[in-house]
Design a protein around this motif. Structure first.
Motif, PDB file in Angstrom:
ATOM      1  N   LYS A   1      -0.215 -12.817  64.915  1.00 48.27           N
ATOM      2  CA  LYS A   1       0.424 -13.720  63.948  1.00 48.27           C
ATOM      3  C   LYS A   1       1.184 -14.830  64.682  1.00 48.27           C
ATOM      4  O   LYS A   1       1.448 -15.889  64.107  1.00 48.27           O
ATOM      5  CB  LYS A   1       1.373 -12.914  63.055  1.00 48.27           C
ATOM      6  CG  LYS A   1       1.658 -13.523  61.705  1.00 48.27           C
ATOM      7  CD  LYS A   1       0.484 -13.415  60.744  1.00 48.27           C
ATOM      8  CE  LYS A   1       0.897 -12.914  59.385  1.00 48.27           C
ATOM      9  NZ  LYS A   1      -0.246 -12.628  58.514  1.00 48.27           N
TER      10      LYS A   1
ATOM     11  N   PRO B 229       5.369 -15.786  62.278  1.00 47.72           N
ATOM     12  CA  PRO B 229       4.892 -15.396  63.618  1.00 47.72           C
ATOM     13  C   PRO B 229       5.639 -14.251  64.275  1.00 47.72           C
ATOM     14  O   PRO B 229       5.156 -13.721  65.283  1.00 47.72           O
ATOM     15  CB  PRO B 229       5.072 -16.692  64.422  1.00 47.72           C
ATOM     16  CG  PRO B 229       5.003 -17.793  63.420  1.00 47.72           C
ATOM     17  CD  PRO B 229       5.658 -17.236  62.196  1.00 47.72           C
TER      18      PRO B 229
ATOM     19  N   GLY C  80       4.064  -8.225  63.106  1.00 51.10           N
ATOM     20  CA  GLY C  80       2.681  -7.759  63.143  1.00 51.10           C
ATOM     21  C   GLY C  80       2.577  -6.271  62.899  1.00 51.10           C
ATOM     22  O   GLY C  80       3.570  -5.568  62.690  1.00 51.10           O
TER      23      GLY C  80
ATOM     24  N   ASN D 173      -1.135  -8.330  61.175  1.00 46.67           N
ATOM     25  CA  ASN D 173      -1.431  -9.166  62.337  1.00 46.67           C
ATOM     26  C   ASN D 173      -2.896  -9.584  62.382  1.00 46.67           C
ATOM     27  O   ASN D 173      -3.281 -10.405  63.208  1.00 46.67           O
ATOM     28  CB  ASN D 173      -1.083  -8.434  63.638  1.00 46.67           C
ATOM     29  CG  ASN D 173      -1.702  -7.048  63.716  1.00 46.67           C
ATOM     30  OD1 ASN D 173      -1.355  -6.184  62.910  1.00 46.67           O
ATOM     31  ND2 ASN D 173      -2.593  -6.815  64.652  1.00 46.67           N
TER      32      ASN D 173
ATOM     33  N   LEU E  74      -4.268 -14.534  59.627  1.00 50.54           N
ATOM     34  CA  LEU E  74      -3.515 -15.586  60.312  1.00 50.54           C
ATOM     35  C   LEU E  74      -2.686 -16.460  59.382  1.00 50.54           C
ATOM     36  O   LEU E  74      -2.079 -17.432  59.837  1.00 50.54           O
ATOM     37  CB  LEU E  74      -4.472 -16.444  61.141  1.00 50.54           C
ATOM     38  CG  LEU E  74      -5.195 -15.692  62.272  1.00 50.54           C
ATOM     39  CD1 LEU E  74      -6.061 -16.651  63.068  1.00 50.54           C
ATOM     40  CD2 LEU E  74      -4.211 -14.976  63.182  1.00 50.54           C
TER      41      LEU E  74
ATOM     42  N   ALA F 240       0.792 -17.919  60.556  1.00 50.48           N
ATOM     43  CA  ALA F 240       0.781 -18.170  61.999  1.00 50.48           C
ATOM     44  C   ALA F 240       1.026 -19.649  62.272  1.00 50.48           C
ATOM     45  O   ALA F 240       0.851 -20.501  61.390  1.00 50.48           O
ATOM     46  CB  ALA F 240      -0.562 -17.741  62.587  1.00 50.48           C
TER      47      ALA F 240
END
Length: 584
Positions: free
Chosen positions: A216, A310, A313, A451, A454, A457
């Motif tokens: 991520k 981000p 995960g 994770n 995406l 991300a």
């Protein structure tokens, strides 16, 4: 010429098996052995000894060793998964070239092509689909090609003057992620995006697209690929990067292992290492079915508001017994910051003590120096986080997460996955998502691998993933939903150690019912090629979506005769299920 005429008459081209007139003579095999410096191995599975003496001490010891992924990886005749009931059984090749260098691979590929052999490629041997084994075949085994080198200023071949030098790591195709992390993170203080399971092979993961615990933040492992060396079906050694053979380079990034050539070496970008990595682990038992339904809604709301970014995960798991397990990791946060993020969720649970019982653990939130995350410290060993290769004389860096031990030597009963689009987390859809997850758990446990989607991300990670062959569904997904079941190490014909086929079929049917609930909500969900259903009839769309036609064109360019075949790999629809007969 004769073979072509026969193929035209019969409508098929058939690869040779032992005993066929075209099977290479002993003299030809001896010549191959000389050409590869005696790296040719006559393969026999260690399980053969158990077929004749299932109650022997040697057999009992073998079944203990089958729970050690390093033992499995070092055995040319074994694979990390021993089979999938009603799908495939781990079966050794007749011969293997235990390649030590690229030339060994070239010689093996040329021998297979000239003699019309079924060819198999194995590195780490982690294939749920059974693609790294096949009976009556020649195996190219890359496990010994495991050198790892960290470089401070890498520029790809042909990219000189077009690309700035970057920090990178070059690994042989047989290298395992545990050893790459040791070289890059523990020793060199950098970060490379690899797999969550430490005993997975580097080459196989990259060719699958490659998700790890921190994807991520850093995207696909394939998104960090800078260059690959690959031996194609014509025996040529090709460099593939953004400047040289860019079409092949794109296809190798997620197009599936074993379909386009034998990757011998990979170079990956090394990222800056954050200060901290950490983990959150807790188990919550709902005291009633209605409480569990509400709990699913609570964690989905909480994830949407606090965790789809981000930093986070790994897994949120919903079990059939009304239990929620959280096994998540984080990067770039301190322990106190992570605790503050989770406090509202804990407060919600505490407000309903009759409905939710939280398993107490003083270690439910931990944070450590990122540089020591993969180091086999005494602390992690004592707490059972990390296990080691227990064979006498095994290297100290042969380590693996204890949670992955269940996968070593497993026999799969069923396995399916589906990407869940982030649109399901919108205010007007979250309750429907929660209801769907609840309905699925009435049939089988399901887990959200957050994770492995995406959405959330950084833009650069998503852009790099978009420039791979991976199904574009992964880019817009907040998670990959997985439902699977497995049994302990087992093998047909070994008395007392045979797979439980009746249980396996019941499990597979239950998984199918759970996934049917999911598909009511997401009817055309893509599926991750490395973690997917062996029996998926729509695999081209599931694995690659709109990228499949481009992949097939590249396959035709570099392997027009289909030397490289794997189950549900690019171009495999042109062959019989065993890869021996071409369907014209």
């Amino acid at each position: 010429m004769l073979a072509s005429a026969q193929a035209a008459v019969s409508g098929a081209l058939t690869r040779v098996r032992p005993g066929d007139p075209g099977w290479p003579s002993e003299a030809q095999w001896n010549e191959l052995s000389q050409q590869v410096g005696n790296a040719l191995v006559k393969v026999q599975s260690p399980l053969v000894a158990c077929l004749n003496a299932p109650d022997s001490d040697d057999c009992r010891q073998l079944f203990r060793e089958l729970k050690n992924p390093y033992f499995l990886g070092d055995e040319v005749g074994l694979t990390q998964t021993l089979g999938w009931v009603d799908a495939w059984t781990s079966t050794p090749s007749v011969y293997a070239v235990a390649a030590r260098n690229t030339n060994d691979v070239v010689v093996a590929v040329n021998f297979a092509r000239r003699n019309n052999l079924r060819l198999v490629v194995k590195g780490g041997g982690h294939s749920y689909q059974g693609t790294s084994n096949a009976p009556d075949s020649l195996l190219v085994w890359t496990r010994k090609m495991n050198n790892i080198t960290v470089q401070d200023a890498f520029v790809g071949t042909g990219c000189e003057g077009h690309a700035a030098p970057v920090r990178a790591v070059t690994a042989g195709a047989g290298a395992l992620w545990a050893h790459v992390y040791d070289a890059v993170t523990t020793k060199a203080g950098g970060y490379v995006q690899g797999g969550g399971c430490m005993t997975v092979g580097v080459a196989g993961l990259i060719q699958s697209g490659g998700f790890g615990s921190f994807s991520k933040a850093y995207g696909l492992a394939a998104g960090s690929l800078l260059e690959a060396e690959v031996v194609t079906a014509d025996g040529a050694v090709r460099i593939a990067n953004a400047c040289t053979n860019p079409d092949l380079f794109w296809a190798l990034k997620g197009g599936g292992g074993g379909s386009l050539g034998v990757v011998t070496r990979l170079t990956l970008r090394v990222h800056e290492l954050p200060e901290t990595f950490g983990a959150v682990n807790m188990t919550i038992k709902a005291t009633s079915t209605s409480a569990f339904r509400r709990l699913i809604g609570v964690i989905i709301d909480f994830y949407n508001q606090n965790l789809m970014n981000p930093h986070w995960g790994e897994q949120i798991r919903f079990r059939r017994d009304n239990v929620l397990t959280i096994s998540m990791v984080f990067q770039g946060l301190s322990r106190s910051e992570a605790q503050a993020i989770w406090q509202p969720f804990m407060d919600t649970l505490a407000a309903s003590p009759d409905d939710f019982k939280v398993e107490f653990s003083p270690l439910k939130i931990v944070a450590i120096s990122a540089r020591s995350f993969w180091a086999p410290t005494l602390f992690k060993k004592l707490l059972g986080f990390i296990s080691t290769d227990d064979r006498p004389g095994a290297p100290d860096d042969n380590i693996f997460w204890s949670g992955n031990r269940g996968e070593a030597g497993q026999v799969l009963h069923g396995y399916e996955s589906a990407w869940l689009p982030a649109a399901l987390l919108q205010d007007d859809r979250r309750q429907t998502l929660a209801d769907t997850l609840f309905a699925a758990t009435r049939q089988w446990s399901v887990s959200l691998h957050v994770n492995k989607g995406l959405a959330g991300a950084p833009a650069e990670a998503v852009a790099a993933a978009r420039n791979t062959a991976t199904n574009l569904a992964a880019l817009d997904a907040f998670a990959l939903l997985i439902a699977g079941a497995e049994g302990p190490p087992a093998y047909p014909g070994i008395q007392g150690h045979e797979p439980d086929t009746a249980l396996a079929r019941r499990d597979r049917q239950a998984i199918g019912r759970a996934m049917a609930e999911v598909r009511k909500l997401v009817p055309d969900a893509g599926s991750y090629v490395a973690e997917s259903n062996f029996f998926d009839a729509d695999w081209q769309r599931s694995f690659w979506g709109s990228n499949y036609s481009r992949l097939l064109a590249i396959k035709d360019q570099y392997d027009p005769d289909g030397l490289f075949f794997v189950h549900h790999g690019v171009g495999s629809e042109r062959w019989s299920a065993d890869g021996f007969t071409k369907i014209v």
